[in-house]
Enzyme design. Structure first.
Site, PDB file in Angstrom:
ATOM      1  N   ARG A 294       0.868  -1.184   0.000  1.00 27.19           N
ATOM      2  CA  ARG A 294       0.000   0.000   0.000  1.00 27.19           C
ATOM      3  C   ARG A 294       0.907   1.236   0.000  1.00 27.19           C
ATOM      4  O   ARG A 294       2.108   1.137   0.153  1.00 27.19           O
ATOM      5  CB  ARG A 294      -0.932  -0.006   1.212  1.00 27.19           C
ATOM      6  N   GLY A 295       0.242   2.414  -0.154  1.00 26.72           N
ATOM      7  CA  GLY A 295       1.011   3.643  -0.304  1.00 26.72           C
ATOM      8  C   GLY A 295       1.150   3.906  -1.793  1.00 26.72           C
ATOM      9  O   GLY A 295       1.507   2.994  -2.558  1.00 26.72           O
ATOM     10  N   ALA A 296       0.850   5.144  -2.198  1.00 27.85           N
ATOM     11  CA  ALA A 296       0.722   5.426  -3.630  1.00 27.85           C
ATOM     12  C   ALA A 296       1.940   5.007  -4.470  1.00 27.85           C
ATOM     13  O   ALA A 296       1.789   4.275  -5.457  1.00 27.85           O
ATOM     14  CB  ALA A 296       0.393   6.906  -3.818  1.00 27.85           C
TER      15      ALA A 296
ATOM     16  N   ASP B  74      -1.991  10.938  -2.474  1.00 22.72           N
ATOM     17  CA  ASP B  74      -2.364   9.867  -3.422  1.00 22.72           C
ATOM     18  C   ASP B  74      -2.692  10.417  -4.795  1.00 22.72           C
ATOM     19  O   ASP B  74      -2.618   9.703  -5.800  1.00 22.72           O
ATOM     20  CB  ASP B  74      -3.530   9.061  -2.874  1.00 22.72           C
TER      21      ASP B  74
ATOM     22  N   ARG C  96      -6.972  -0.516  -7.192  1.00 24.43           N
ATOM     23  CA  ARG C  96      -7.343   0.567  -6.256  1.00 24.43           C
ATOM     24  C   ARG C  96      -7.546   1.845  -7.058  1.00 24.43           C
ATOM     25  O   ARG C  96      -6.772   2.120  -7.982  1.00 24.43           O
ATOM     26  CB  ARG C  96      -6.278   0.781  -5.170  1.00 24.43           C
TER      27      ARG C  96
ATOM     28  N   GLN D 158      -2.386   2.599   9.829  1.00 24.87           N
ATOM     29  CA  GLN D 158      -1.084   2.719   9.165  1.00 24.87           C
ATOM     30  C   GLN D 158      -0.070   3.444  10.059  1.00 24.87           C
ATOM     31  O   GLN D 158       1.125   3.163  10.035  1.00 24.87           O
ATOM     32  CB  GLN D 158      -1.217   3.500   7.851  1.00 24.87           C
TER      33      GLN D 158
ATOM     34  N   ASN E 299      -5.507  12.513   0.071  1.00 30.66           N
ATOM     35  CA  ASN E 299      -4.617  11.710   0.913  1.00 30.66           C
ATOM     36  C   ASN E 299      -5.479  10.967   1.935  1.00 30.66           C
ATOM     37  O   ASN E 299      -6.708  11.117   1.950  1.00 30.66           O
ATOM     38  CB  ASN E 299      -3.574  12.603   1.589  1.00 30.66           C
ATOM     39  N   LYS E 300      -4.840  10.191   2.759  1.00 28.02           N
ATOM     40  CA  LYS E 300      -5.521   9.336   3.733  1.00 28.02           C
ATOM     41  C   LYS E 300      -6.599  10.081   4.510  1.00 28.02           C
ATOM     42  O   LYS E 300      -6.390  11.225   4.923  1.00 28.02           O
ATOM     43  CB  LYS E 300      -4.463   8.762   4.688  1.00 28.02           C
TER      44      LYS E 300
HETATM   45  O1  MRU Z   1      -4.655   3.388   1.909  1.00 30.08           O
HETATM   46  P1  MRU Z   1      -3.171   3.583   1.870  1.00 30.08           P
HETATM   47  O2  MRU Z   1      -2.485   3.077   3.091  1.00 30.08           O
HETATM   48  O3  MRU Z   1      -2.571   3.077   0.591  1.00 30.08           O
HETATM   49  O4  MRU Z   1      -3.009   5.159   1.871  1.00 30.08           O
HETATM   50  C1  MRU Z   1      -1.713   5.708   1.870  1.00 30.08           C
HETATM   51  C2  MRU Z   1      -1.701   7.183   1.955  1.00 30.08           C
HETATM   52  O5  MRU Z   1      -2.716   7.830   2.008  1.00 30.08           O
HETATM   53  C3  MRU Z   1      -0.362   7.839   1.911  1.00 30.08           C
HETATM   54  O6  MRU Z   1      -0.354   9.023   2.657  1.00 30.08           O
HETATM   55  C4  MRU Z   1      -0.031   8.182   0.439  1.00 30.08           C
HETATM   56  O7  MRU Z   1      -0.181   7.057  -0.368  1.00 30.08           O
HETATM   57  C5  MRU Z   1       1.323   8.694   0.289  1.00 30.08           C
HETATM   58  S1  MRU Z   1       2.497   7.384   0.527  1.00 30.08           S
HETATM   59  C6  MRU Z   1       4.006   7.882   0.222  1.00 30.08           C
END
Ligand code: MRU
Length: 335
Positions: free
Chosen positions: A53-55, A227, A87, A186, A237-238
């Site tokens: 996970r994470g963009a 994201d 996703r 997270q 973002n999250k």
């Molecule tokens: O749902 P996730 O855990 O994939 O969400 C991640 C985030 O929102 C991060 O802040 C974003 O991807 C930046 S990661 C370098």
């Protein structure tokens, strides 16, 4: 065998003789479990299921997914389709797929080489953003971060967490605070784990404690990843990021977004056009498999939100730092 730490710190994405191994982020910090992917479908399932996970990490994994199917001589379009659907919010996924398609070949070796290039470039971009972002931070600062934007979410070092790592190496940070990041935790599970491994002083707070923190202790910067960043600077973002930006503006804390160029989507005019993923009710009604809500409870679980550009004090990209007129700045940086 532990694949976790190679030369440059935590490496959650490892190409291992024709198999893509992903450090399963659902299991951290309690267990180090690796998911073996042999096909694009395996990678798509790992992305959808949040093993990775994470963009930026999603984009990197997807690129390797195409290489896996090419090596097995499976259909390129099918592989691309299954990955693209895994996703919806992180545009790095589409960015990586477009870059792979731009090669104009289905040759397995060429695709693997490009995936590895995307992977290595991401680390280099993060190190550059770390330098640029840390330059904005004064010595003795206290910062707050949200979600996990570290090595686990990227090709290494991290975006927002990369800035924190670089600022810490430059002795600029007095204290880091990191949110739990409900519902998937997270922050409590992954960011806390990364910061502790690096010996960076951090305090875990409940998401709901952030505004109180900003009122009672001075927070200089809230630092987050992204994201997807629209053409006008609105940033997805999250979930919870928007609330942090409002609280930061109210309490005089500055708000920094850190993201590589692959996170920008000039095709989205503003945040309204960004698709927001909604995930399973179980993420809210259960904690680590234990049911905590009454049976039959209805839920709404959007896992991202959009912070309007007007609440952002700086956007740090490997191509430069944007402040003020984001629309013009993004147009300039993205060519
Ligand atoms: O749902 P996730 O855990 O994939 O969400 C991640 C985030 O929102 C991060 O802040 C974003 O991807 C930046 S990661 C370098």
């Amino acid at each position: 065998m532990s694949l976790l730490v190679q030369n440059q710190g935590i490496q959650p994405i490892v190409w291992d003789a024709g198999v893509l191994r992903l450090l399963d982020q659902r299991e951290l910090p309690l267990r180090e479990v690796w998911v073996a992917c042999h096909s694009a479908a395996d990678v798509a399932a790992a992305i959808h299921g949040m093993a990775v996970r994470g963009a930026p990490a999603i984009g990197i994994a997807a690129a390797y997914g195409l290489a896996l199917d090419a090596a097995a001589q499976r259909d390129y379009d099918d592989a691309e389709r299954v990955l693209a659907q895994s996703r919806p919010t992180a545009v790095n996924l589409r960015w990586a797929l477009q870059r792979m398609r731009g090669l104009g070949t289905t040759d397995a070796a060429a695709l693997l080489q490009e995936a590895q290039r995307i992977h290595h470039e991401d680390l280099a971009q993060n190190l550059r953003m770390g330098e640029l972002g840390a330059a904005l931070i004064e010595p003795g600062s206290q910062v707050l971060t949200h979600c996990n934007t570290g090595a686990l979410a990227t090709g290494g070092h991290g975006t927002a967490l990369g800035v924190i790592r670089s600022a810490w190496q430059q002795h600029k940070l007095a204290q880091v605070y990191n949110t739990e990041t409900r519902p998937w935790l997270q922050g409590a599970r992954l960011t806390a784990w990364e910061l502790l491994r690096d010996g960076i002083p951090t305090k875990l707070i409940a998401d709901g404690a952030a505004a109180h923190l900003m009122r009672s202790r001075k927070i200089d910067w809230v630092i987050v990843g992204a994201d997807r960043i629209a053409a006008n600077g609105d940033t997805a973002n999250k979930i919870g990021t928007y609330a942090l930006a409002i609280a930061a503006r109210h309490h005089g804390a500055r708000f920094m977004v850190v993201a590589p160029s692959g996170t920008f989507d000039p095709g989205c005019a503003d945040g309204q056009a960004i698709p927001i993923e909604e995930r399973s009710a179980r993420e809210l009604t259960e904690v680590q498999g234990k049911v905590i809500a009454p049976p039959g409870m209805q839920t709404w679980n959007p896992v991202f939100d959009v912070t309007p550009a007007g609440l952002i004090d700086a956007i740090v990209c490997e191509r430069g730092v944007l402040q003020g007129d984001y629309a013009a700045g993004i147009q300039r940086l993205m060519g």
